[in-house]
Design a protein around this motif. Structure first.
Motif, PDB file in Angstrom:
ATOM      1  N   SER A  71      -7.131   9.335 -10.729  1.00 43.49           N
ATOM      2  CA  SER A  71      -6.348   8.637 -11.751  1.00 43.49           C
ATOM      3  C   SER A  71      -7.272   7.726 -12.540  1.00 43.49           C
ATOM      4  O   SER A  71      -8.206   7.133 -11.978  1.00 43.49           O
ATOM      5  N   ASN A  72      -7.029   7.614 -13.824  1.00 43.98           N
ATOM      6  CA  ASN A  72      -7.817   6.732 -14.693  1.00 43.98           C
ATOM      7  C   ASN A  72      -9.316   7.029 -14.605  1.00 43.98           C
ATOM      8  O   ASN A  72     -10.152   6.123 -14.721  1.00 43.98           O
ATOM      9  N   GLY A  73      -9.663   8.295 -14.383  1.00 44.11           N
ATOM     10  CA  GLY A  73     -11.069   8.678 -14.312  1.00 44.11           C
ATOM     11  C   GLY A  73     -11.750   8.319 -13.009  1.00 44.11           C
ATOM     12  O   GLY A  73     -12.969   8.484 -12.872  1.00 44.11           O
ATOM     13  N   ARG A  74     -10.976   7.864 -12.026  1.00 42.03           N
ATOM     14  CA  ARG A  74     -11.533   7.499 -10.719  1.00 42.03           C
ATOM     15  C   ARG A  74     -10.906   8.367  -9.631  1.00 42.03           C
ATOM     16  O   ARG A  74      -9.770   8.806  -9.767  1.00 42.03           O
ATOM     17  N   THR A  75     -11.655   8.565  -8.550  1.00 40.22           N
ATOM     18  CA  THR A  75     -11.199   9.445  -7.477  1.00 40.22           C
ATOM     19  C   THR A  75     -11.367   8.766  -6.125  1.00 40.22           C
ATOM     20  O   THR A  75     -12.356   8.069  -5.880  1.00 40.22           O
ATOM     21  N   VAL A  76     -10.383   8.983  -5.244  1.00 38.46           N
ATOM     22  CA  VAL A  76     -10.484   8.535  -3.857  1.00 38.46           C
ATOM     23  C   VAL A  76     -10.137   9.709  -2.940  1.00 38.46           C
ATOM     24  O   VAL A  76      -9.360  10.593  -3.311  1.00 38.46           O
ATOM     25  N   HIS A  77     -10.727   9.721  -1.769  1.00 31.98           N
ATOM     26  CA  HIS A  77     -10.348  10.665  -0.722  1.00 31.98           C
ATOM     27  C   HIS A  77      -9.527   9.907   0.316  1.00 31.98           C
ATOM     28  O   HIS A  77      -9.866   8.768   0.674  1.00 31.98           O
ATOM     29  N   LEU A  78      -8.468  10.531   0.777  1.00 33.81           N
ATOM     30  CA  LEU A  78      -7.530   9.871   1.679  1.00 33.81           C
ATOM     31  C   LEU A  78      -7.215  10.759   2.872  1.00 33.81           C
ATOM     32  O   LEU A  78      -7.158  11.987   2.758  1.00 33.81           O
ATOM     33  N   LEU A  79      -6.966  10.125   4.016  1.00 34.15           N
ATOM     34  CA  LEU A  79      -6.487  10.825   5.195  1.00 34.15           C
ATOM     35  C   LEU A  79      -4.963  10.749   5.224  1.00 34.15           C
ATOM     36  O   LEU A  79      -4.393   9.659   5.214  1.00 34.15           O
ATOM     37  N   LYS A  80      -4.317  11.884   5.245  1.00 33.87           N
ATOM     38  CA  LYS A  80      -2.844  11.917   5.222  1.00 33.87           C
ATOM     39  C   LYS A  80      -2.338  11.960   6.662  1.00 33.87           C
ATOM     40  O   LYS A  80      -2.207  13.024   7.270  1.00 33.87           O
ATOM     41  N   VAL A  81      -2.042  10.771   7.226  1.00 28.33           N
ATOM     42  CA  VAL A  81      -1.698  10.683   8.649  1.00 28.33           C
ATOM     43  C   VAL A  81      -0.319  10.078   8.895  1.00 28.33           C
ATOM     44  O   VAL A  81       0.026   9.761  10.036  1.00 28.33           O
ATOM     45  N   ASP A  82       0.477   9.909   7.839  1.00 28.57           N
ATOM     46  CA  ASP A  82       1.826   9.374   8.013  1.00 28.57           C
ATOM     47  C   ASP A  82       2.750   9.987   6.973  1.00 28.57           C
ATOM     48  O   ASP A  82       2.283  10.523   5.957  1.00 28.57           O
ATOM     49  N   THR A  83       4.042   9.904   7.229  1.00 25.65           N
ATOM     50  CA  THR A  83       5.042  10.481   6.340  1.00 25.65           C
ATOM     51  C   THR A  83       5.917   9.378   5.761  1.00 25.65           C
ATOM     52  O   THR A  83       6.425   8.535   6.507  1.00 25.65           O
ATOM     53  N   SER A  84       6.098   9.380   4.455  1.00 26.24           N
ATOM     54  CA  SER A  84       6.940   8.378   3.803  1.00 26.24           C
ATOM     55  C   SER A  84       8.362   8.903   3.663  1.00 26.24           C
ATOM     56  O   SER A  84       8.647  10.074   3.904  1.00 26.24           O
ATOM     57  N   GLY A  85       9.243   8.015   3.220  1.00 28.11           N
ATOM     58  CA  GLY A  85      10.627   8.418   3.003  1.00 28.11           C
ATOM     59  C   GLY A  85      10.846   9.141   1.691  1.00 28.11           C
ATOM     60  O   GLY A  85      11.941   9.654   1.444  1.00 28.11           O
ATOM     61  N   GLY A  86       9.837   9.189   0.839  1.00 25.25           N
ATOM     62  CA  GLY A  86       9.995   9.875  -0.438  1.00 25.25           C
ATOM     63  C   GLY A  86       8.908   9.547  -1.444  1.00 25.25           C
ATOM     64  O   GLY A  86       8.611  10.338  -2.336  1.00 25.25           O
ATOM     65  N   ALA A  87       8.290   8.367  -1.302  1.00 22.28           N
ATOM     66  CA  ALA A  87       7.260   7.934  -2.249  1.00 22.28           C
ATOM     67  C   ALA A  87       5.901   8.502  -1.880  1.00 22.28           C
ATOM     68  O   ALA A  87       5.633   8.841  -0.727  1.00 22.28           O
ATOM     69  N   TYR A  88       5.027   8.594  -2.879  1.00 23.11           N
ATOM     70  CA  TYR A  88       3.630   8.973  -2.654  1.00 23.11           C
ATOM     71  C   TYR A  88       2.816   7.687  -2.533  1.00 23.11           C
ATOM     72  O   TYR A  88       2.114   7.277  -3.446  1.00 23.11           O
ATOM     73  N   ASP A  89       2.966   7.028  -1.380  1.00 20.60           N
ATOM     74  CA  ASP A  89       2.243   5.791  -1.109  1.00 20.60           C
ATOM     75  C   ASP A  89       0.808   6.092  -0.711  1.00 20.60           C
ATOM     76  O   ASP A  89       0.537   7.094  -0.019  1.00 20.60           O
ATOM     77  N   ILE A  90      -0.089   5.208  -1.101  1.00 16.02           N
ATOM     78  CA  ILE A  90      -1.469   5.261  -0.624  1.00 16.02           C
ATOM     79  C   ILE A  90      -1.885   3.838  -0.266  1.00 16.02           C
ATOM     80  O   ILE A  90      -1.246   2.865  -0.677  1.00 16.02           O
ATOM     81  N   SER A  91      -2.930   3.691   0.520  1.00 14.14           N
ATOM     82  CA  SER A  91      -3.395   2.363   0.919  1.00 14.14           C
ATOM     83  C   SER A  91      -3.565   1.465  -0.299  1.00 14.14           C
ATOM     84  O   SER A  91      -4.046   1.895  -1.356  1.00 14.14           O
ATOM     85  N   TYR A  92      -3.179   0.206  -0.140  1.00 18.00           N
ATOM     86  CA  TYR A  92      -3.217  -0.759  -1.248  1.00 18.00           C
ATOM     87  C   TYR A  92      -4.596  -0.814  -1.903  1.00 18.00           C
ATOM     88  O   TYR A  92      -4.717  -0.840  -3.136  1.00 18.00           O
ATOM     89  N   ASP A  93      -5.655  -0.804  -1.099  1.00 20.62           N
ATOM     90  CA  ASP A  93      -7.000  -0.892  -1.656  1.00 20.62           C
ATOM     91  C   ASP A  93      -7.339   0.332  -2.496  1.00 20.62           C
ATOM     92  O   ASP A  93      -7.964   0.214  -3.558  1.00 20.62           O
ATOM     93  N   ALA A  94      -6.905   1.517  -2.032  1.00 21.81           N
ATOM     94  CA  ALA A  94      -7.153   2.750  -2.792  1.00 21.81           C
ATOM     95  C   ALA A  94      -6.377   2.728  -4.107  1.00 21.81           C
ATOM     96  O   ALA A  94      -6.897   3.107  -5.168  1.00 21.81           O
ATOM     97  N   TRP A  95      -5.121   2.302  -4.045  1.00 24.45           N
ATOM     98  CA  TRP A  95      -4.288   2.181  -5.250  1.00 24.45           C
ATOM     99  C   TRP A  95      -4.907   1.198  -6.235  1.00 24.45           C
ATOM    100  O   TRP A  95      -4.982   1.455  -7.449  1.00 24.45           O
ATOM    101  N   ASN A  96      -5.369   0.049  -5.724  1.00 24.57           N
ATOM    102  CA  ASN A  96      -5.966  -0.987  -6.562  1.00 24.57           C
ATOM    103  C   ASN A  96      -7.222  -0.460  -7.259  1.00 24.57           C
ATOM    104  O   ASN A  96      -7.456  -0.716  -8.452  1.00 24.57           O
ATOM    105  N   TYR A  97      -8.015   0.323  -6.518  1.00 20.05           N
ATOM    106  CA  TYR A  97      -9.236   0.893  -7.097  1.00 20.05           C
ATOM    107  C   TYR A  97      -8.905   1.887  -8.205  1.00 20.05           C
ATOM    108  O   TYR A  97      -9.553   1.879  -9.269  1.00 20.05           O
TER     109      TYR A  97
END
Length: 214
Positions: A71-97
């Motif tokens: 997003s916004n020309g930036r990329t993060v790699h994430l480990l998908k180890v939990d299930t949300s109720g419907g949202a595409y949540d990511i760690s706050y630090d990754a989202w902030n970056y």
């Protein structure tokens, strides 16, 4: 005939609701911030980078553990180890970056969904997020057996740590004998003794302060 067709449509709808949530290989989503580590699969937060985790509305499975989000020309790699109720949540630090280009601890931002694209990629691309000494994905021997048993040849290991935020149990590797359904550990399996040597830290939303996960 109309009644029969209606019943068929209702049955199809019920089956769709009951079916497991499946992962897409790639696509466009809106990612939102998540600032408290958890893992429904029993992945131990003290053995991974908890600032790079995906909490998505799809099943956790060993074939889709690593996801690349851009997003916004930036990329993060994430480990998908939990299930949300419907949202595409990511760690706050990754989202902030992705939003600002800066980490949440030093330059915390606030907001909602960010348009992004994602691709599931080989677990090897997330190797740098795994902090277990031998590079294995560490899973709770007491509470992660269902996930562990589905992983086949994926590089995983069982630890005698009772909860994902690593505050209970023992920091020791357990073994699983062929055909066994319960791991063998040096101490009692599933012990709830206090564990303080493996802290997991959250980055608090909006402030950037570090808080101990409990």
């Amino acid at each position: 005939m109309l009644f029969s067709k209606t019943l068929s449509l209702v049955a199809s709808a019920i089956a769709a609701v009951a079916s497991p949530i499946l992962s897409r290989d790639s696509g466009s989503i809106s990612v939102t911030p998540h600032y408290r580590y958890s893992s429904s699969a029993g992945v131990l937060g003290c053995k991974i980078d908890t600032n790079r985790v995906a909490y998505w509305p799809s099943n956790v499975d060993c074939n889709n553990l690593c996801v690349k989000v851009t997003s916004n020309g930036r990329t993060v790699h994430l480990l998908k180890v939990d299930t949300s109720g419907g949202a595409y949540d990511i760690s706050y630090d990754a989202w902030n970056y992705l939003l600002t280009g800066k980490g949440a601890h030093d330059s915390p931002a606030m907001g909602g969904g960010i348009p992004a694209t994602f691709d599931h990629v080989p677990l090897s691309e997330c190797a740098g997020l795994i902090k277990e000494p031998e590079g294995r994905l560490a899973i709770s021997a007491a509470n992660g057996m269902n996930f562990f048993e589905t992983c086949g040849n994926t590089k995983t290991v069982l630890y005698n740590i009772a909860n994902p935020v690593c505050t209970r149990g023992y920091d020791e590797v357990c073994t699983l004998a062929p055909g066994a359904n319960q791991a063998t550990c040096a101490h009692q399996l599933g012990s709830l003794d206090s564990l303080t040597s493996q802290p997991v830290w959250n980055i608090d939303y909006g402030t950037g302060a570090l808080s101990l996960a409990v």
